[in-house]
Enzyme design. Structure first.
Site, PDB file in Angstrom:
ATOM      1  N   GLU A 114       1.022  -1.112   0.120  1.00  0.00           N
ATOM      2  CA  GLU A 114      -0.081   0.145   0.006  1.00  0.00           C
ATOM      3  C   GLU A 114       0.656   1.316   0.038  1.00  0.00           C
ATOM      4  O   GLU A 114       1.831   1.216   0.677  1.00  0.00           O
ATOM      5  CB  GLU A 114      -0.962  -0.066   1.244  1.00  0.00           C
ATOM      6  N   LYS A 116       2.292   4.557   1.322  1.00  0.00           N
ATOM      7  CA  LYS A 116       2.223   5.180   2.475  1.00  0.00           C
ATOM      8  C   LYS A 116       2.301   6.726   2.246  1.00  0.00           C
ATOM      9  O   LYS A 116       2.800   7.409   1.871  1.00  0.00           O
ATOM     10  CB  LYS A 116       3.926   4.972   3.277  1.00  0.00           C
ATOM     11  N   ASP A 118       1.397  10.387   3.063  1.00  0.00           N
ATOM     12  CA  ASP A 118       1.989  11.227   4.017  1.00  0.00           C
ATOM     13  C   ASP A 118       1.041  12.317   4.383  1.00  0.00           C
ATOM     14  O   ASP A 118       0.724  13.299   3.979  1.00  0.00           O
ATOM     15  CB  ASP A 118       3.020  12.235   3.316  1.00  0.00           C
ATOM     16  N   TYR A 226      -7.014   2.414   6.005  1.00  0.00           N
ATOM     17  CA  TYR A 226      -6.279   1.194   5.605  1.00  0.00           C
ATOM     18  C   TYR A 226      -6.471   0.047   6.840  1.00  0.00           C
ATOM     19  O   TYR A 226      -5.519  -0.878   6.694  1.00  0.00           O
ATOM     20  CB  TYR A 226      -4.694   1.761   5.591  1.00  0.00           C
ATOM     21  N   LYS A 315      10.851   3.272   2.929  1.00  0.00           N
ATOM     22  CA  LYS A 315      10.819   4.829   2.551  1.00  0.00           C
ATOM     23  C   LYS A 315      11.228   5.108   1.281  1.00  0.00           C
ATOM     24  O   LYS A 315      12.383   4.469   0.707  1.00  0.00           O
ATOM     25  CB  LYS A 315      11.564   5.443   3.499  1.00  0.00           C
ATOM     26  N   CYS A 409      20.135  47.738 -11.193  1.00  0.00           N
ATOM     27  CA  CYS A 409      19.997  46.385 -11.821  1.00  0.00           C
ATOM     28  C   CYS A 409      21.660  45.748 -11.821  1.00  0.00           C
ATOM     29  O   CYS A 409      22.547  46.705 -12.035  1.00  0.00           O
ATOM     30  CB  CYS A 409      19.806  46.628 -13.119  1.00  0.00           C
ATOM     31  N   CYS A 412      22.684  45.990 -15.840  1.00  0.00           N
ATOM     32  CA  CYS A 412      22.921  47.176 -16.713  1.00  0.00           C
ATOM     33  C   CYS A 412      23.259  48.626 -15.518  1.00  0.00           C
ATOM     34  O   CYS A 412      23.263  49.775 -16.054  1.00  0.00           O
ATOM     35  CB  CYS A 412      21.856  47.353 -17.802  1.00  0.00           C
ATOM     36  N   CYS A 427      14.157  46.057 -13.610  1.00  0.00           N
ATOM     37  CA  CYS A 427      15.095  46.868 -13.955  1.00  0.00           C
ATOM     38  C   CYS A 427      14.435  47.725 -14.953  1.00  0.00           C
ATOM     39  O   CYS A 427      13.561  47.380 -15.739  1.00  0.00           O
ATOM     40  CB  CYS A 427      16.064  46.108 -14.600  1.00  0.00           C
ATOM     41  N   CYS A 433      18.888  47.102 -21.027  1.00  0.00           N
ATOM     42  CA  CYS A 433      19.704  46.165 -20.376  1.00  0.00           C
ATOM     43  C   CYS A 433      20.175  44.818 -20.913  1.00  0.00           C
ATOM     44  O   CYS A 433      19.212  44.334 -21.665  1.00  0.00           O
ATOM     45  CB  CYS A 433      18.591  45.932 -19.171  1.00  0.00           C
TER      46      CYS A 433
HETATM   47  S1  IVH Z   1      -0.374   1.027   9.082  1.00  0.00           S
HETATM   48  C1  IVH Z   1       0.146  -0.985  12.763  1.00  0.00           C
HETATM   49  N1  IVH Z   1      -0.827   1.870   6.369  1.00  0.00           N
HETATM   50  O1  IVH Z   1       2.159   5.588   8.865  1.00  0.00           O
HETATM   51  C2  IVH Z   1       0.191  -0.435  11.624  1.00  0.00           C
HETATM   52  N2  IVH Z   1      -0.029   3.399   8.130  1.00  0.00           N
HETATM   53  O2  IVH Z   1       4.497   4.915  10.798  1.00  0.00           O
HETATM   54  C3  IVH Z   1      -0.203   0.990  11.574  1.00  0.00           C
HETATM   55  N3  IVH Z   1       0.555   5.460   7.131  1.00  0.00           N
HETATM   56  O3  IVH Z   1       0.826   6.427  12.053  1.00  0.00           O
HETATM   57  C4  IVH Z   1      -0.231   1.837  10.368  1.00  0.00           C
HETATM   58  N4  IVH Z   1       0.104   5.084   5.161  1.00  0.00           N
HETATM   59  O4  IVH Z   1       0.041   7.649   9.850  1.00  0.00           O
HETATM   60  C5  IVH Z   1      -0.577   2.143   7.852  1.00  0.00           C
HETATM   61  N5  IVH Z   1      -1.222   2.356   4.350  1.00  0.00           N
HETATM   62  C6  IVH Z   1      -0.941   2.506   5.386  1.00  0.00           C
HETATM   63  C7  IVH Z   1      -0.148   3.687   5.822  1.00  0.00           C
HETATM   64  C8  IVH Z   1       0.244   4.131   7.021  1.00  0.00           C
HETATM   65  C9  IVH Z   1       0.243   5.949   5.768  1.00  0.00           C
HETATM   66  C10 IVH Z   1       0.920   6.284   8.237  1.00  0.00           C
HETATM   67  C11 IVH Z   1       0.089   6.226   9.477  1.00  0.00           C
HETATM   68  C12 IVH Z   1       1.137   5.628  10.744  1.00  0.00           C
HETATM   69  C13 IVH Z   1       2.369   5.758  10.062  1.00  0.00           C
HETATM   70  C14 IVH Z   1       3.141   4.645  10.870  1.00  0.00           C
END
Ligand code: IVH
Length: 672
Positions: A114, A116, A118, A226, A315, A409, A412, A427, A433
């Protein structure tokens, strides 16, 4: 009477919930916006006649509750854990090995991969299918009650769909701000001189933790779920993937990029696929999460300290880094705009080494309170040019230098002027210029202008520095022999370049107008001018009123066009181009009809992309009337941010309303 109102209200809520679900969760709207607005209007009317029938889960309640002073504490029944990180393929392989060792399995494990997201983790609590509480993660054990704020997010179902949901349900997910919404919000904040957010994550956090939920309601937040944390019936499917499908059925938005992967190789493939997709996604992600799919195996694996053993986040490269500002220099652009540029200690961010960042203008430097010597946060997301988003104030060294507004400037030495109400300093040297001469030539030859192949910016710099060209007209005097004298320019390239320049002698009129580099005249405006006037001479002679008849030309653009053709050095260059044999193709002038004649518009609220005056001028140029008050005769109301009584009146009269985005699209559709 009340009974039929109750029934109608219930029906409307069900219908509106369904439309919200299709729009915000499935991204597949079923009805046009106008129909949705009509249903909302009817529901609002009924609820105002029967206030006793208003419930917190009504779709009308998403506008945000009154401000509160504090957020109540919420204890999570199941702690909200975090994830371990892997920073390389090796670390991910290690993770997979640990999983299989613990499970004593030789065969590959099935994971769910999935994005992650932000943003911020939230926990949502439903009783009998109704949202009763929402909380932030906090320290993982106790968070804050943000129910009022969460209700304002359209992708959060206030009531669950279907019938097979457990009576008690706790769902977890991420609240985030899509990139486009973030940029729009920051632009609006900067325009008002307010502090901007460093990134979408901070913007989401700042928006969600608003004491005044009405502010949250205006912020473009979304939710993706999620996991299911608690349910009282324990008859959920036994795989994570299938639980997610359940969530979708109950009306939650889930991430469309989720996929199943078996074994570490497929995980690594999912990682590279997602990394490649990263810039195209409409929201920010900072990695990929792998979760063991079978819940039974998840239970066997359990937890260590605060993270599950059955999941890991791999990451992506960081998009923000810290570095030091070594100097601030000023660059002069084609229109004379004097732009401060930060020279940075090189830093690797967003996949490239960055050593310069534009600071846009002096106001930006003041807004950031940037000094030479400061440590700053640099952000490079996708292909966007690197930005200085923040000064790390406590790292300012003694003797850090203030940045002064340049008075002259740097190229020039002409005076630098900043007109009242403009953020850009310029300018005043115009085409005297060197920087502006040089940039004017680059623009003239560029792909979207006359598209002179082989005349790259580097060659223009060399030719200019050698004094071989001073204006665009000089290009046509260059000979093969002249060019051959340059390093790394052979006979063949020299002859190709001379041919390419000669080949640009018969441009379409609009390209030629665009190539002149008149301020605020982009391709679309150039096309409009060419179509309207048909030839250069009538355009050169047109006064501001005559210019404003052209679609897309308001008083500002008309002023720039007028000024450009009034200046004798511009007239000289045009004459020199003619003498050099440049002949644009004439177009049949089409004193354009007025597509909006007979239509009346009312503008209300604040527009972010243009001023109301500009909007008015554009509409009038197309023959529309712009009026100050709404009546049954109004054709359209354009409602910007914080529109008030005019909007309400339009809604009550059933006058079609466009928001700014729709208005911009509408203008575009008119060929503006
Ligand atoms: S699962 C026990 N799934 O990442 C597992 N977290 O470092 C709990 N996050 O606090 C989290 N996308 O804010 C999970 N697909 C995803 C996620 C996700 C973003 C964030 C979430 C969590 C942090 C964990």
């Amino acid at each position: 009477m009340v009974d039929s109102a109750t029934q109608r209200i219930e029906q409307l809520r069900t219908d509106i919930d369904e439309h919200n679900y299709r729009y915000y969760v499935l991204d597949e709207p079923a009805v046009p916006d106008a129909e949705y607005d009509r249903l909302m209007r009817e529901l609002r009317d009924l609820e105002s006649k029967h206030p006793e029938l208003v419930t917190p889960d009504s779709p009308t309640q998403r506008v945000g509750a009154m401000p509160s002073n504090t957020f109540e504490e919420v204890t999570h029944r199941v702690p909200m854990l975090s994830l371990d990180n892997a920073f390389s393929a090796e670390e991910l392989t290690e993770f997979d090995r640990r999983v299989r060792d613990r499970l004593k399995r030789a065969e590959p494990v099935e994971y769910v991969a999935e994005p992650k997201l932000d943003g911020l983790a939230v926990s949502l609590h439903y009783e009998d299918g109704r949202l009763v509480r929402a909380a932030t993660r906090g320290d993982g054990y106790t968070g804050e009650d943000i129910t009022a704020n969460i209700r304002t997010i359209y992708s959060v179902p206030l009531r669950l769909r279907g019938k097979d949901y457990p009576a008690m349900l706790e769902v977890r997910g991420e609240v985030y701000m899509p990139k486009a919404g973030f940029e729009k919000l920051n632009r609006a904040l900067a325009d008002r001189g307010e502090k901007t957010f460093v990134n979408p994550r901070n913007a989401a956090a700042g928006s969600l933790r608003q004491k005044d939920a009405r502010v949250t309601a205006r912020r473009p937040l979304e939710l993706c779920t999620y996991s299911v944390a608690v349910d009282n019936e324990n008859d959920l499917p036994n795989r994570h993937w299938d639980c997610i499908q359940k969530l979708k059925g109950w009306g939650f938005r889930i991430n469309p990029e989720m996929r199943k992967t078996t074994g570490v190789d497929e995980c690594l493939e999912a990682y590279s696929d997602l990394l490649e997709l990263r810039n195209e996604l409409p929201y920010e992600i900072d990695g990929i999460v792998f979760k063991v799919n079978a819940l039974e195996l998840q239970r066997d694996l359990g937890f260590v300290s605060r993270a599950p053993r059955w999941a890991i986040a791999q990451k992506f490269p960081a998009q923000e880094e810290m570095t030091v500002v070594e100097a601030v220099e000023f660059q002069v652009g084609r229109t004379g705009a004097v732009t401060p540029v930060a020279r940075l200690k090189p830093v690797f961010v967003g996949g490239v080494t960055v050593s310069n960042a534009s600071l846009h203008n002096m106001d930006e430097i003041e807004r950031l309170d940037l000094h030479v010597g400061d440590t700053v946060i640099i952000r490079r997301a996708g292909d966007v040019i690197p930005q200085v988003v923040k000064v790390v104030a406590d790292k300012r060294p003694k003797g850090a230098q203030d940045v002064k507004r340049p008075e002259r400037c740097p190229v020039c030495d002409s005076e630098v002027v900043q007109l009242e109400g403009e953020v850009v300093a310029r300018c005043s040297g115009g085409l005297y210029c060197g920087a502006q001469q040089r940039e004017a030539i680059k623009h003239y030859g560029s792909r979207r202008a006359l598209d002179i192949e082989g005349l790259g910016e580097k060659w223009i710099d060399i030719l200019f520095d050698r004094g071989m060209i001073k204006t665009v007209a000089d290009l046509y005097t260059l000979t093969i022999d002249d060019l051959k004298t340059l390093d790394r320019m052979g006979e063949k390239s020299a002859s190709n370049l001379v041919d390419a320049i000669a080949g640009s002698r018969e441009p379409e009129l609009w390209r030629f107008i665009y190539a002149l580099g008149i301020r605020e005249v982009g391709e679309a405006t150039a096309k409009g001018l060419a179509a309207h006037f048909g030839d250069l001479q009538p355009l050169m002679e047109a006064d501001e009123d005559a210019l404003q008849v052209v679609p897309d030309v308001g008083p500002v653009v008309a002023g720039h066009v007028r000024l450009f053709f009034e200046q004798s050095h511009n007239q000289e260059i045009i004459q020199a181009l003619k003498n050099a044999g440049v002949r644009w193709k004439q177009e049949a002038p089409s004193a354009r009809s007025s597509p909006l004649s007979g239509k009346t518009f009312v503008l209300t609220g604040t527009l972010t992309e243009m001023t109301r005056d500009d909007a008015k001028a554009k509409l009038e140029a197309m023959g529309a009337k712009v009026s100050g008050s709404v009546s049954g005769k109004t054709s359209y109301v354009v409602a910007g941010e914080a529109a008030g009584s005019k909007l309400t009146k339009a809604e009550s009269l059933g006058v079609p309303v466009m928001d700014e985005v729709e208005f911009l699209r509408f203008l575009e559709a008119q060929g503006v």
